[in-house]
Design a protein around this motif. Structure first.
Motif, short mmCIF file in Angstrom:
data_model
loop_
_atom_site.label_atom_id
_atom_site.label_comp_id
_atom_site.label_asym_id
_atom_site.label_seq_id
_atom_site.Cartn_x
_atom_site.Cartn_y
_atom_site.Cartn_z
N THR A 2 0.83 -1.19 0.00
CA THR A 2 0.00 0.00 0.00
C THR A 2 0.87 1.25 0.00
OG1 THR A 2 -0.10 0.15 2.40
CG2 THR A 2 -1.76 -1.24 1.31
N ALA A 3 0.28 2.36 -0.37
CA ALA A 3 1.02 3.63 -0.39
C ALA A 3 1.44 4.02 1.02
CB ALA A 3 0.15 4.72 -1.02
N PHE A 4 0.61 3.71 1.99
CA PHE A 4 0.93 4.03 3.38
C PHE A 4 2.19 3.29 3.84
CE2 PHE A 4 -0.15 4.04 8.00
CZ PHE A 4 -0.27 5.42 8.14
N LEU A 5 2.26 1.98 3.54
CA LEU A 5 3.42 1.18 3.90
C LEU A 5 4.64 1.64 3.11
CD1 LEU A 5 4.67 -1.15 5.45
CD2 LEU A 5 3.86 -2.69 3.66
N ALA A 6 4.45 1.99 1.86
CA ALA A 6 5.56 2.49 1.05
C ALA A 6 6.13 3.78 1.64
CB ALA A 6 5.11 2.71 -0.39
N GLY A 7 5.27 4.64 2.15
CA GLY A 7 5.72 5.88 2.78
C GLY A 7 6.54 5.62 4.03
N PHE A 8 6.07 4.70 4.87
CA PHE A 8 6.84 4.33 6.06
C PHE A 8 8.19 3.74 5.68
CE2 PHE A 8 2.79 3.91 8.68
CZ PHE A 8 3.06 5.03 9.43
N SER A 9 8.18 2.85 4.68
CA SER A 9 9.43 2.21 4.24
C SER A 9 10.41 3.24 3.70
CB SER A 9 9.14 1.16 3.17
OG SER A 9 8.31 0.16 3.69
N LEU A 10 9.91 4.18 2.91
CA LEU A 10 10.77 5.22 2.37
C LEU A 10 11.34 6.09 3.48
CD1 LEU A 10 11.93 6.63 -0.13
CD2 LEU A 10 9.86 8.03 -0.16
N GLY A 11 10.53 6.42 4.47
CA GLY A 11 11.00 7.21 5.60
C GLY A 11 12.10 6.50 6.37
N LEU A 63 4.26 7.24 20.79
CA LEU A 63 3.58 6.35 19.84
C LEU A 63 2.44 5.61 20.53
CD1 LEU A 63 3.59 5.23 16.97
CD2 LEU A 63 5.14 3.46 17.77
N HIS A 64 2.68 5.13 21.73
CA HIS A 64 1.62 4.44 22.47
C HIS A 64 0.51 5.39 22.89
CE1 HIS A 64 3.48 0.55 22.60
NE2 HIS A 64 4.62 1.09 23.01
N ARG A 65 0.87 6.62 23.15
CA ARG A 65 -0.11 7.58 23.64
C ARG A 65 -0.92 8.21 22.50
NH1 ARG A 65 2.14 11.28 28.17
NH2 ARG A 65 1.99 9.30 29.23
N LEU A 66 -0.25 8.57 21.37
CA LEU A 66 -0.92 9.32 20.30
C LEU A 66 -1.21 8.51 19.05
CD1 LEU A 66 1.25 12.58 20.46
CD2 LEU A 66 -0.97 12.16 21.54
N GLY A 67 -0.39 7.51 18.74
CA GLY A 67 -0.54 6.75 17.52
C GLY A 67 0.44 7.23 16.45
N ALA A 68 0.57 6.44 15.39
CA ALA A 68 1.59 6.71 14.37
C ALA A 68 1.25 7.91 13.49
CB ALA A 68 1.78 5.48 13.51
N VAL A 69 0.03 8.01 13.03
CA VAL A 69 -0.33 9.05 12.07
C VAL A 69 -0.17 10.47 12.66
CG1 VAL A 69 -2.17 9.94 10.60
CG2 VAL A 69 -1.79 7.49 10.77
N GLY A 73 2.51 13.46 11.29
CA GLY A 73 2.11 14.83 11.02
C GLY A 73 2.91 15.83 11.85
N LEU A 74 3.14 15.51 13.12
CA LEU A 74 3.94 16.37 13.98
C LEU A 74 5.37 16.47 13.47
CD1 LEU A 74 4.10 18.01 16.64
CD2 LEU A 74 4.69 15.86 17.78
N GLY A 75 5.92 15.35 13.03
CA GLY A 75 7.27 15.36 12.48
C GLY A 75 7.36 16.17 11.20
N ALA A 76 6.33 16.09 10.37
CA ALA A 76 6.33 16.87 9.13
C ALA A 76 6.28 18.36 9.41
CB ALA A 76 5.14 16.44 8.26
N VAL A 77 5.51 18.75 10.41
CA VAL A 77 5.41 20.17 10.78
C VAL A 77 6.72 20.63 11.42
CG1 VAL A 77 4.26 21.80 12.31
CG2 VAL A 77 2.91 20.17 10.98
#
Length: 97
Positions: A2-11, A63-69, A73-77
């Motif tokens: 999936t595109a989502f998994l591809a994005g994580f892999s690329l990161g 990650l446990h408190r907020l989740g991955a997504v 977004g926080l990292g991108a900002v």
């Protein structure tokens, strides 16, 4: 894949690539180019390693408190380019789409 998994892999690919480039190039740049002593390079290198460890610890807690997504977004900002030339290049790329 999936595109989502591809994005994580690329990161992950980019972050590990940057880490290994830093490990390989930092002695040359810091010692030969900037004139650091071997001891000063060791202190800079170990402080970066400590920062990576603390960042990973904090990331696992958030990650446990907020989740991955939300963290992505926080990292991108937080890492948004702030240089005017970079911002203008990004705008021109978005206009081409």
């Amino acid at each position: 894949m999936t595109a989502f998994l591809a994005g994580f892999s690329l990161g992950m690919l980019l972050s590990f690539s940057a880490m290994f480039v830093y490990i390989t190039v930092s002695p040359h740049v810091l010692i030969e180019h900037y004139g650091f002593s071997s001891t000063a390079h060791a202190l800079v290198f170990s402080s970066n390693a400590t920062g990576i460890l603390l960042g990973n610890y904090l990331n696992s807690r958030l990650l446990h408190r907020l989740g991955a997504v939300p963290l992505i977004g926080l990292g991108a900002v937080a890492t948004k380019p702030r240089h005017p030339q970079t911002n203008s290049m990004a705008k021109s790329l978005n206009e081409r789409r």
